[in-house]
Design a protein around this motif. Structure first.
Motif, PDB file in Angstrom:
ATOM      1  N   GLN A  28       0.805  -1.029   0.127  1.00  0.00           N
ATOM      2  CA  GLN A  28      -0.114   0.015  -0.002  1.00  0.00           C
ATOM      3  C   GLN A  28       0.844   1.282   0.102  1.00  0.00           C
ATOM      4  OE1 GLN A  28      -3.262  -0.299  -0.215  1.00  0.00           O
ATOM      5  NE2 GLN A  28      -2.744  -2.676  -0.461  1.00  0.00           N
ATOM      6  N   VAL A  29       2.215   1.375   0.339  1.00  0.00           N
ATOM      7  CA  VAL A  29       3.129   2.027   0.356  1.00  0.00           C
ATOM      8  C   VAL A  29       3.817   2.207  -0.957  1.00  0.00           C
ATOM      9  CG1 VAL A  29       5.007   3.228   1.578  1.00  0.00           C
ATOM     10  CG2 VAL A  29       3.073   2.204   2.802  1.00  0.00           C
ATOM     11  N   VAL A  30       4.105   3.259  -1.555  1.00  0.00           N
ATOM     12  CA  VAL A  30       4.868   3.475  -2.771  1.00  0.00           C
ATOM     13  C   VAL A  30       6.049   3.783  -2.661  1.00  0.00           C
ATOM     14  CG1 VAL A  30       5.203   4.643  -5.039  1.00  0.00           C
ATOM     15  CG2 VAL A  30       2.884   4.100  -4.346  1.00  0.00           C
ATOM     16  N   SER A  31       7.142   2.763  -2.804  1.00  0.00           N
ATOM     17  CA  SER A  31       8.602   2.963  -2.591  1.00  0.00           C
ATOM     18  C   SER A  31       9.325   2.082  -3.336  1.00  0.00           C
ATOM     19  CB  SER A  31       8.886   2.788  -1.177  1.00  0.00           C
ATOM     20  OG  SER A  31      10.420   2.906  -0.986  1.00  0.00           O
ATOM     21  N   PRO A  32      10.195   2.745  -4.098  1.00  0.00           N
ATOM     22  CA  PRO A  32      10.501   4.129  -4.277  1.00  0.00           C
ATOM     23  C   PRO A  32       9.786   4.726  -5.530  1.00  0.00           C
ATOM     24  CG  PRO A  32      12.210   2.753  -5.665  1.00  0.00           C
ATOM     25  CD  PRO A  32      11.541   1.813  -5.055  1.00  0.00           C
ATOM     26  N   GLN A  33       9.721   5.975  -5.263  1.00  0.00           N
ATOM     27  CA  GLN A  33       8.760   6.860  -6.124  1.00  0.00           C
ATOM     28  C   GLN A  33       9.666   7.830  -6.976  1.00  0.00           C
ATOM     29  OE1 GLN A  33       5.078   8.349  -4.708  1.00  0.00           O
ATOM     30  NE2 GLN A  33       5.718  10.394  -5.585  1.00  0.00           N
ATOM     31  N   ILE A  34       9.701   7.683  -8.311  1.00  0.00           N
ATOM     32  CA  ILE A  34      10.561   8.936  -9.242  1.00  0.00           C
ATOM     33  C   ILE A  34       9.637   9.777  -9.260  1.00  0.00           C
ATOM     34  CG2 ILE A  34      11.854   9.345 -11.028  1.00  0.00           C
ATOM     35  CD1 ILE A  34      12.525   6.165 -11.284  1.00  0.00           C
ATOM     36  N   ASN A  35       9.824  11.067  -8.864  1.00  0.00           N
ATOM     37  CA  ASN A  35       9.203  11.975  -8.879  1.00  0.00           C
ATOM     38  C   ASN A  35       9.191  12.934 -10.355  1.00  0.00           C
ATOM     39  OD1 ASN A  35       8.112  11.914  -6.182  1.00  0.00           O
ATOM     40  ND2 ASN A  35       9.980  12.559  -5.530  1.00  0.00           N
TER      41      ASN A  35
END
Length: 398
Positions: A28-35
């Motif tokens: 449910q947690v997004v990781s890693p996230q390229i912004n």
């Protein structure tokens, strides 16, 4: 009986629920996230944690002093900040440069994988989560919509070892359908590695596919050896079963690998459509593999026309233990008298083997022996070795 049935039913329901979660659930947690701005956000969920840190080669390195060995670059670390629902978070202050990165969390002093990231690498006995930031040279590490080569896990019998051993063999796109013959590059890993290392950590298959598709490299067969003569193959892929990977393996830099190498070449030439001559053979390797590359080149000057030494482990072993390593200057002169097409040397400027590699290039220069030297930032790291392979391969068989 009814009680047993109830327990069994409960267990079945639990297993089924777990299986369903694996199939349709997910983090449910997004990781890693390229912004969008190029920064990267890492997240870790644990409301009970006291301190959470991020460490990896996506962060600025830090130096440590190891008595007797010198100064080493090691991955830096930063603190994550706890937010709602026990979600810890860190966003890089600057855009992260394109690269294939390895990282871990450190939770209350214990190193952990990013459980929200299913992509994991094994380097010897270390597991790391991975992050691929595309763009620039890192585009070579991505899977593109181009013709792809095939990877075969090939077993052969080693007379030197006395048992069957394994190779990984890359054949270029079109090999299976054609009848043509190809030049061969042999790629060697470092200490503690195996025949999977360059394919998993080094992104070698992606590099080869992309360079060949772009016309920057000629189609070639590439052989990834296991440089540990005491091993059949990579850990847990052998008849020895559950063996923990280690660098403390026998028969690594004492002459056995170099002595046995002609049997590998003979096997490849007899089982694949190769151009079986010196002008169509090359060898390269990182660290221990660079050491092996050097002595393979010196002891078999009629076998390879191209040699690449990546952060070669020169001067770290007792070269008096085998005739393979003796009469160095004489063998070096003989090697160059055969006029090899290329001796390519690459090393990071903070690598603990930097001084030894520089001393070797000075010896070459003093004797007017031709070579190519490439120096990069950083230390003894895959980030450099992927670049070296990417630059070495386009120079071959032209």
């Amino acid at each position: 009986m009814k009680k047993i049935f109830t327990i069994a039913a409960s267990l079945l329901i639990g297993v089924t629920a777990f299986a369903q979660q694996a199939l349709w659930g997910g983090p449910q947690v997004v990781s890693p996230q390229i912004n969008e701005d190029g920064t990267v956000t890492f997240r870790y969920q644990n409301p009970k944690a006291v301190k959470v840190q991020l460490t990896g080669d996506c962060l600025p390195s830090q130096k440590i002093e190891v008595p007797g060995f010198g100064t080493f670059d090691v991955p830096g670390s930063v603190d994550l900040k706890e937010g709602p629902n026990g979600i810890w978070e860190y966003t890089t202050p600057q855009p992260v440069a394109p690269e294939f990165y390895n990282y871990n969390f450190i939770v209350d002093g214990q190193k952990e994988l990013d459980l929200n990231n299913v992509f994991v690498n094994r380097d010897i006995a270390n597991l790391t989560s991975v992050l691929l930031v595309p763009g620039g040279h890192a585009d070579l590490y991505t899977v593109k919509n181009v013709p792809h080569g095939a990877i075969t896990k090939q077993w052969y019998y080693s007379q030197k070892a006395g048992f069957n051993r394994r190779l990984s063999v890359y054949t270029p796109a079109g090999y299976e359908e054609g009848k043509g013959k190809y030049p061969v590059l042999y790629v060697l890993h470092g200490i503690g590695g195996d025949e999977n290392a360059w394919l998993e950590q080094g992104r070698a298959a992606q590099i080869l596919d992309n360079l060949i598709a772009e016309g920057k490299a000629v189609p070639m067969i590439v052989v990834f050896t296991n440089g540990n003569i005491s091993q059949e193959a990579a850990p847990l892929e052998t008849s020895t079963g559950y063996t923990i990977p280690t660098t403390a393996l026998p028969q690594t830099m004492e002459g056995s690998f170099e002595t046995s190498f002609p049997e590998i070449v003979k096997f490849i030439d007899s089982h694949y459509r190769t151009i079986a001559k010196k002008q169509s053979r090359a060898v390269c390797g990182l660290s221990m593999g660079g050491f092996h590359t050097l002595y393979l080149s010196l002891n078999y000057p009629d076998l390879f026309n191209y040699s690449g030494m990546f952060s070669a482990a020169i001067g770290v072993s007792d070269t008096s233990i085998s005739p393979i390593y003796q009469n160095f200057d004489t063998k070096l002169a003989t090697y160059f008298s055969k006029k090899p097409a290329l001796l390519w040397i690459g090393c990071g400027n903070t690598d603990f083997l930097y001084k030894a590699n520089i001393e070797f290039t000075k010896k070459l220069s003093e004797n007017n022996f031709p070579y190519t030297y490439v120096e990069t930032e950083g230390g003894h790291i895959w980030k450099n070795w992927r670049v070296y392979l990417s630059e070495f391969v386009p120079l071959l068989f032209k």
